[in-house]
Design an enzyme around this catalytic site. Structure first.
Site, PDB file in Angstrom:
ATOM      1  N   GLY A  46       0.831  -1.199   0.000  1.00 23.11           N
ATOM      2  CA  GLY A  46       0.000   0.000   0.000  1.00 23.11           C
ATOM      3  C   GLY A  46       0.862   1.244   0.000  1.00 23.11           C
ATOM      4  N   GLN A  51       2.996  10.007   0.858  1.00 23.85           N
ATOM      5  CA  GLN A  51       4.285   9.342   1.086  1.00 23.85           C
ATOM      6  C   GLN A  51       5.294   9.621  -0.025  1.00 23.85           C
ATOM      7  OE1 GLN A  51       2.233   5.385   2.022  1.00 23.85           O
ATOM      8  NE2 GLN A  51       4.077   5.208   3.251  1.00 23.85           N
ATOM      9  N   CYS A  99       5.436  -0.268   7.309  1.00 20.42           N
ATOM     10  CA  CYS A  99       5.115   0.915   6.513  1.00 20.42           C
ATOM     11  C   CYS A  99       6.354   1.307   5.718  1.00 20.42           C
ATOM     12  CB  CYS A  99       4.712   2.049   7.444  1.00 20.42           C
ATOM     13  SG  CYS A  99       4.321   3.572   6.586  1.00 20.42           S
ATOM     14  N   LEU A 100       6.158   1.653   4.446  1.00 27.15           N
ATOM     15  CA  LEU A 100       7.299   2.045   3.613  1.00 27.15           C
ATOM     16  C   LEU A 100       7.947   3.332   4.122  1.00 27.15           C
ATOM     17  CD1 LEU A 100       5.904   1.198   0.060  1.00 27.15           C
ATOM     18  CD2 LEU A 100       7.511  -0.125   1.449  1.00 27.15           C
ATOM     19  N   HIS A 141      -4.872   1.623   7.378  1.00 29.31           N
ATOM     20  CA  HIS A 141      -3.492   2.098   7.535  1.00 29.31           C
ATOM     21  C   HIS A 141      -3.202   3.231   6.537  1.00 29.31           C
ATOM     22  CE1 HIS A 141       1.039   1.306   7.889  1.00 29.31           C
ATOM     23  NE2 HIS A 141       0.934   2.093   6.830  1.00 29.31           N
ATOM     24  N   GLU A 142      -3.578   3.012   5.266  1.00 31.85           N
ATOM     25  CA  GLU A 142      -3.301   4.020   4.230  1.00 31.85           C
ATOM     26  C   GLU A 142      -4.140   5.277   4.442  1.00 31.85           C
ATOM     27  OE1 GLU A 142      -0.736   3.666   2.521  1.00 31.85           O
ATOM     28  OE2 GLU A 142      -0.471   1.551   2.989  1.00 31.85           O
ATOM     29  N   HIS A 145      -2.646   7.736   6.740  1.00 32.11           N
ATOM     30  CA  HIS A 145      -1.643   8.611   6.114  1.00 32.11           C
ATOM     31  C   HIS A 145      -2.282   9.906   5.607  1.00 32.11           C
ATOM     32  CE1 HIS A 145       2.059   6.335   6.182  1.00 32.11           C
ATOM     33  NE2 HIS A 145       1.484   5.256   5.674  1.00 32.11           N
TER      34      HIS A 145
END
Ligand SMILES: [Zn+2]
Length: 179
Positions: A46, A51, A99-100, A141-142, A145
């Protein structure tokens, strides 16, 4: 298409609240293509636009779940423009998230296991669906962000500080390796 640099914690740009997407147009579709390329390259399941430094309410997900256990991952790209959570279950489930933007760090987070969400896709079609399982976890989660929230914000202060310390240590090791 191009791979874009992913912003990492504790960069304050990750704390910005993203603005609604005004139009689903070619410019947006070019960004979506870049986001998929960036996410697959990372690799991750994701990625939110913020990000990669574009604070608009857009995210992409591909769980790449194999058809059978141990099988080859199957691509299933999903685009969420202006997503909203209309309802969520009272019951919550734990899931070990990463998470990236918080590379190589993982921690268990509790989230509602079922949600009803509304969003648009990359063509401007609107959907409203009940979602559960890993997709529900990933979408929540996304969507965090988009509101400047990271998964580590769901942890106790002690655990969050521990993750950030481990991240700083990992970065230092990476820098030494590269030197
Ligand atoms: Zn993330």
């Amino acid at each position: 298409m191009a791979i874009r640099p992913i912003i990492e914690a504790p960069d304050p740009r990750l704390r910005v609240v993203s603005e609604p997407v005004a139009a689903v147009d070619d410019e947006l579709r070019a960004l979506i293509a870049d986001m998929f390329e960036t996410m697959y390259d990372a690799p991750g399941i994701g990625l939110a636009a913020v990000q990669v430094g574009v604070p608009i309410r857009l995210l992409v997900i591909d769980l790449q779940e194999p058809e059978e256990e141990g099988g080859e991952p199957v691509r299933d790209p999903r685009v969420f423009v202006n997503p909203e959570i209309l309802w969520h279950s009272d019951s919550e489930v734990p899931y070990t998230e990463g998470c990236l933007s918080v590379p190589e760090q993982y921690a268990e987070v509790m989230r509602p296991d079922r949600i009803r969400a509304r969003w648009q896709d990359g063509k401007g079609n609107t959907y409203e669906e009940d979602i559960e399982g890993l997709l529900a976890v990933c979408l929540q989660h996304e969507m965090d962000h988009l509101n400047g929230v990271l998964f580590i914000d769901h942890l106790s202060r002690l655990k969050r500080d521990m993750v950030l310390k481990k991240l700083a240590k990992w970065r230092k090791e990476q820098a030494l390796k590269a030197a």
